[in-house]
Scaffold this motif. Sequence first.
Motif, PDB file in Angstrom:
ATOM      1  N   LYS A  55      87.062 -12.786  16.968  1.00 46.01           N
ATOM      2  CA  LYS A  55      86.824 -11.378  16.624  1.00 46.01           C
ATOM      3  C   LYS A  55      85.580 -10.816  17.318  1.00 46.01           C
ATOM      4  O   LYS A  55      85.608  -9.695  17.814  1.00 46.01           O
ATOM      5  CB  LYS A  55      86.677 -11.213  15.106  1.00 46.01           C
ATOM      6  CG  LYS A  55      86.464  -9.770  14.699  1.00 46.01           C
ATOM      7  CD  LYS A  55      86.522  -9.563  13.202  1.00 46.01           C
ATOM      8  CE  LYS A  55      86.383  -8.071  12.871  1.00 46.01           C
ATOM      9  NZ  LYS A  55      86.482  -7.816  11.445  1.00 46.01           N
ATOM     10  N   ASP A  98      84.096 -10.224   6.174  1.00 50.68           N
ATOM     11  CA  ASP A  98      85.558 -10.233   6.148  1.00 50.68           C
ATOM     12  C   ASP A  98      86.028 -11.315   5.187  1.00 50.68           C
ATOM     13  O   ASP A  98      85.462 -12.404   5.136  1.00 50.68           O
ATOM     14  CB  ASP A  98      86.125 -10.528   7.545  1.00 50.68           C
ATOM     15  CG  ASP A  98      85.910  -9.383   8.516  1.00 50.68           C
ATOM     16  OD1 ASP A  98      86.199  -8.237   8.153  1.00 50.68           O
ATOM     17  OD2 ASP A  98      85.450  -9.663   9.645  1.00 50.68           O
ATOM     18  N   SER A  99      87.081 -11.018   4.438  1.00 51.62           N
ATOM     19  CA  SER A  99      87.537 -11.968   3.417  1.00 51.62           C
ATOM     20  C   SER A  99      87.933 -13.312   4.014  1.00 51.62           C
ATOM     21  O   SER A  99      87.685 -14.364   3.421  1.00 51.62           O
ATOM     22  CB  SER A  99      88.691 -11.369   2.606  1.00 51.62           C
ATOM     23  OG  SER A  99      89.804 -11.135   3.435  1.00 51.62           O
ATOM     24  N   TRP A 100      88.535 -13.311   5.184  1.00 54.99           N
ATOM     25  CA  TRP A 100      88.955 -14.570   5.792  1.00 54.99           C
ATOM     26  C   TRP A 100      87.768 -15.396   6.257  1.00 54.99           C
ATOM     27  O   TRP A 100      87.824 -16.624   6.241  1.00 54.99           O
ATOM     28  CB  TRP A 100      89.956 -14.328   6.924  1.00 54.99           C
ATOM     29  CG  TRP A 100      89.511 -13.329   7.946  1.00 54.99           C
ATOM     30  CD1 TRP A 100      89.672 -11.965   7.901  1.00 54.99           C
ATOM     31  CD2 TRP A 100      88.817 -13.605   9.161  1.00 54.99           C
ATOM     32  NE1 TRP A 100      89.126 -11.377   9.020  1.00 54.99           N
ATOM     33  CE2 TRP A 100      88.597 -12.369   9.808  1.00 54.99           C
ATOM     34  CE3 TRP A 100      88.369 -14.768   9.779  1.00 54.99           C
ATOM     35  CZ2 TRP A 100      87.938 -12.263  11.031  1.00 54.99           C
ATOM     36  CZ3 TRP A 100      87.727 -14.662  10.997  1.00 54.99           C
ATOM     37  CH2 TRP A 100      87.520 -13.418  11.609  1.00 54.99           C
TER      38      TRP A 100
END
Length: 123
Positions: A55, A98-100
């Motif tokens: 990312k 970010d949740s991940w």
Amino acid sequence: MEKLASIFFHSRTQTHQFHTGVSGPGSLAIHIALEGYYTEIIPLLDGLIEAYQGKYGLITYKQVNGNDTDVSKENIIAYFDKLIKFLETERQQEKLKDSWIQNELDNIAKLLYSTKYKLVNLG
């Protein structure tokens, strides 16, 4: 992420050094707990860092100084307490929200707390 990755890669080496240096009463349980940590942390870091870099791009690792040579149970537990506190602080960074990514950090926290439990209660 750079500091987090660097500290936790270093933790693998540090815990392996603790692992090979412990002796005396309770040392077998400590030895086994530390082996569990240093064998599990690298795959967890690998997944976290590769996903993060997918990312945000490649990270630059930071220098981590020194190795701790005090292999007392109390010092090893204190070391894990520092890692836990460090993770809890670092995971608040904006790029780590970010949740991940938090999921991956949860897995590292789980390993830290599980190892601490074994050191405190089984060692």
